[in-house]
Write an enzyme that holds these catalytic residues in place. Sequence first.
Site, PDB file in Angstrom:
ATOM      1  N   ALA A  65      39.767 -16.390  84.688  1.00 30.82           N
ATOM      2  CA  ALA A  65      41.026 -16.686  85.355  1.00 30.82           C
ATOM      3  C   ALA A  65      41.230 -18.198  85.322  1.00 30.82           C
ATOM      4  CB  ALA A  65      40.977 -16.198  86.791  1.00 30.82           C
ATOM      5  N   GLY A 108      36.939 -13.547  84.557  1.00 27.28           N
ATOM      6  CA  GLY A 108      38.036 -12.587  84.410  1.00 27.28           C
ATOM      7  C   GLY A 108      38.206 -12.120  82.971  1.00 27.28           C
ATOM      8  N   GLU A 111      35.804  -9.379  82.697  1.00 27.47           N
ATOM      9  CA  GLU A 111      36.311  -8.255  83.495  1.00 27.47           C
ATOM     10  C   GLU A 111      37.451  -7.545  82.754  1.00 27.47           C
ATOM     11  OE1 GLU A 111      36.779 -10.897  86.885  1.00 27.47           O
ATOM     12  OE2 GLU A 111      35.482  -9.586  88.069  1.00 27.47           O
ATOM     13  N   GLU A 131      31.122 -17.024  87.776  1.00 29.36           N
ATOM     14  CA  GLU A 131      31.869 -17.443  88.973  1.00 29.36           C
ATOM     15  C   GLU A 131      30.975 -18.134  89.999  1.00 29.36           C
ATOM     16  OE1 GLU A 131      32.113 -14.503  87.451  1.00 29.36           O
ATOM     17  OE2 GLU A 131      34.189 -13.813  87.392  1.00 29.36           O
TER      18      GLU A 131
HETATM   19  N1  DAK Z   1      40.456 -22.116  83.807  1.00 26.61           N
HETATM   20  C1  DAK Z   1      41.196 -23.195  83.496  1.00 26.61           C
HETATM   21  N2  DAK Z   1      40.930 -24.013  82.472  1.00 26.61           N
HETATM   22  C2  DAK Z   1      39.860 -23.722  81.721  1.00 26.61           C
HETATM   23  C3  DAK Z   1      39.022 -22.625  81.989  1.00 26.61           C
HETATM   24  C4  DAK Z   1      39.372 -21.785  83.083  1.00 26.61           C
HETATM   25  N3  DAK Z   1      38.678 -20.690  83.415  1.00 26.61           N
HETATM   26  N4  DAK Z   1      38.033 -22.624  81.072  1.00 26.61           N
HETATM   27  C5  DAK Z   1      38.243 -23.662  80.277  1.00 26.61           C
HETATM   28  N5  DAK Z   1      39.335 -24.340  80.651  1.00 26.61           N
HETATM   29  C6  DAK Z   1      39.906 -25.545  80.043  1.00 26.61           C
HETATM   30  C7  DAK Z   1      39.081 -26.768  80.378  1.00 26.61           C
HETATM   31  O1  DAK Z   1      39.457 -27.271  81.640  1.00 26.61           O
HETATM   32  C8  DAK Z   1      39.481 -27.682  79.250  1.00 26.61           C
HETATM   33  O2  DAK Z   1      40.751 -28.221  79.536  1.00 26.61           O
HETATM   34  P1  DAK Z   1      41.005 -29.840  79.515  1.00 26.61           P
HETATM   35  O3  DAK Z   1      40.053 -30.400  80.498  1.00 26.61           O
HETATM   36  O4  DAK Z   1      40.671 -30.237  78.092  1.00 26.61           O
HETATM   37  O5  DAK Z   1      42.440 -29.985  79.881  1.00 26.61           O
HETATM   38  C9  DAK Z   1      39.642 -26.736  78.077  1.00 26.61           C
HETATM   39  O6  DAK Z   1      39.844 -25.443  78.624  1.00 26.61           O
HETATM   40  C10 DAK Z   1      38.410 -26.682  77.189  1.00 26.61           C
HETATM   41  O7  DAK Z   1      37.282 -26.411  78.007  1.00 26.61           O
HETATM   42  P2  DAK Z   1      35.955 -27.295  78.004  1.00 26.61           P
HETATM   43  O8  DAK Z   1      36.256 -28.724  77.661  1.00 26.61           O
HETATM   44  O9  DAK Z   1      35.259 -27.050  79.293  1.00 26.61           O
HETATM   45  O10 DAK Z   1      35.155 -26.651  76.796  1.00 26.61           O
HETATM   46  P3  DAK Z   1      33.580 -26.532  76.599  1.00 26.61           P
HETATM   47  O11 DAK Z   1      33.384 -25.993  75.205  1.00 26.61           O
HETATM   48  O12 DAK Z   1      32.892 -27.815  76.963  1.00 26.61           O
HETATM   49  O13 DAK Z   1      33.099 -25.446  77.650  1.00 26.61           O
HETATM   50  C11 DAK Z   1      33.233 -23.318  78.814  1.00 26.61           C
HETATM   51  C12 DAK Z   1      33.545 -24.120  77.503  1.00 26.61           C
HETATM   52  C13 DAK Z   1      33.859 -21.947  78.640  1.00 26.61           C
HETATM   53  C14 DAK Z   1      31.707 -23.165  78.948  1.00 26.61           C
HETATM   54  C15 DAK Z   1      33.799 -24.070  80.021  1.00 26.61           C
HETATM   55  O14 DAK Z   1      35.184 -24.383  79.756  1.00 26.61           O
HETATM   56  C16 DAK Z   1      33.750 -23.289  81.290  1.00 26.61           C
HETATM   57  O15 DAK Z   1      32.687 -23.210  81.935  1.00 26.61           O
HETATM   58  N6  DAK Z   1      34.876 -22.716  81.730  1.00 26.61           N
HETATM   59  C17 DAK Z   1      34.994 -22.014  82.979  1.00 26.61           C
HETATM   60  C18 DAK Z   1      34.324 -20.666  82.915  1.00 26.61           C
HETATM   61  C19 DAK Z   1      34.389 -19.955  84.248  1.00 26.61           C
HETATM   62  O16 DAK Z   1      33.880 -20.435  85.272  1.00 26.61           O
HETATM   63  N7  DAK Z   1      35.077 -18.803  84.264  1.00 26.61           N
HETATM   64  C20 DAK Z   1      35.203 -18.012  85.481  1.00 26.61           C
HETATM   65  C21 DAK Z   1      36.479 -18.448  86.206  1.00 26.61           C
HETATM   66  S1  DAK Z   1      36.743 -17.551  87.728  1.00 26.61           S
HETATM   67  C22 DAK Z   1      40.965 -11.663  90.319  1.00 26.61           C
HETATM   68  C23 DAK Z   1      41.226 -11.718  88.967  1.00 26.61           C
HETATM   69  C24 DAK Z   1      40.401 -12.487  88.149  1.00 26.61           C
HETATM   70  C25 DAK Z   1      39.364 -13.220  88.707  1.00 26.61           C
HETATM   71  C26 DAK Z   1      39.088 -13.127  90.046  1.00 26.61           C
HETATM   72  C27 DAK Z   1      39.914 -12.350  90.878  1.00 26.61           C
HETATM   73  N8  DAK Z   1      41.844 -10.927  91.187  1.00 26.61           N
HETATM   74  C28 DAK Z   1      42.967 -10.287  90.596  1.00 26.61           C
HETATM   75  C29 DAK Z   1      41.488 -10.701  92.537  1.00 26.61           C
HETATM   76  C30 DAK Z   1      38.575 -14.047  87.811  1.00 26.61           C
HETATM   77  C31 DAK Z   1      37.999 -15.202  88.209  1.00 26.61           C
HETATM   78  C32 DAK Z   1      37.420 -16.079  87.190  1.00 26.61           C
HETATM   79  O17 DAK Z   1      37.443 -15.791  86.008  1.00 26.61           O
END
Ligand code: DAK
Length: 257
Positions: A65, A108, A111, A131
């Site tokens: 997400a 997400g 998921e 997360e």
């Molecule tokens: N959200 C927003 N931006 C994201 C992102 C994300 N999840 N993942 C990556 N980006 C963005 C980064 O901010 C960066 O943007 P700039 O800073 O350049 O503007 C760009 O994408 C490239 O990312 P990185 O520079 O970080 O790239 P790397 O290769 O160094 O790293 C990475 C890739 C995938 C390991 C890293 O980006 C990362 O850790 N991303 C976050 C992964 C994460 O934590 N995902 C879980 C998010 S929480 C629900 C529905 C859904 C959900 C919950 C509830 N309901 C309906 C109730 C879901 C929740 C989640 O998914």
Amino acid sequence: MSYQYILVETRGRVGLVRFNRPKELNALNAGLMEELVTALEAFDAEPAIGALVVAGNERAFAAGADIKEMAGLSAVEMLTRDSIGRWDRLRRLRKPLIAAVAGFCLGGGNELAMTCDMIVAAETARFGQPEINIGVIPGAGGTQRLTRAVGKALAMEMVLNGRLITAEEAYRCGLVNRVVPAEACLDEAVALAQQIAERAPVAVRLAKEAVNAAFETPLTDGLADERRAFYMLFSTADQKEGMAAFIEKRPPQWQGR
Ligand code: DAK
């Protein structure tokens, strides 16, 4: 209809939706989710389409997400914006939905892939529920579907410690259907969808319902539901055609009724 965050096309009897936020690693913001569900529902209602594929790009299926969109929200805002409603609409799709996953498939994104009926993974795919690293837990089914798919031991490690798994590991533990070279991933998923789309549509629909019911019902109820669906198919022209074609040693001609 024109879309901002997704690309939509038809290949044969397959409806294909690809995420198109490459700079954000296809982070699932509200606009993307709304467009995704709208496009898939349109395909679901279209008789010329028999199966659906959802895909990202080579670097990411989806990195979760959109954290930037969520970061400042309160609990009440999370609740009242009802984004989970879109996920419920995905669950209600009747046609088979296949995820073609390459690169990051996180949070997400994972998921969403698990909400699909099957997953074709590229060798480059990385699956995870990270997360915990941002102070929360999965919120769109991760703790439930992942545990059912891979078992408690690995699910605990992935959810509590944010461990990512490779495509090979995902295959070994039953999370994905197959692992293919990255450049073949989308075509493999579409080919699989096309094969299913060419089968008897009513039987495919009931088959999907019956397998999904295995996650919701006690065995006795699931067996009874399966039997009723099996008997019901004997009222279709496609059952008569399928069995006649087998006996006459010829390919069946499905009518979808
Ligand atoms: N959200 C927003 N931006 C994201 C992102 C994300 N999840 N993942 C990556 N980006 C963005 C980064 O901010 C960066 O943007 P700039 O800073 O350049 O503007 C760009 O994408 C490239 O990312 P990185 O520079 O970080 O790239 P790397 O290769 O160094 O790293 C990475 C890739 C995938 C390991 C890293 O980006 C990362 O850790 N991303 C976050 C992964 C994460 O934590 N995902 C879980 C998010 S929480 C629900 C529905 C859904 C959900 C919950 C509830 N309901 C309906 C109730 C879901 C929740 C989640 O998914």
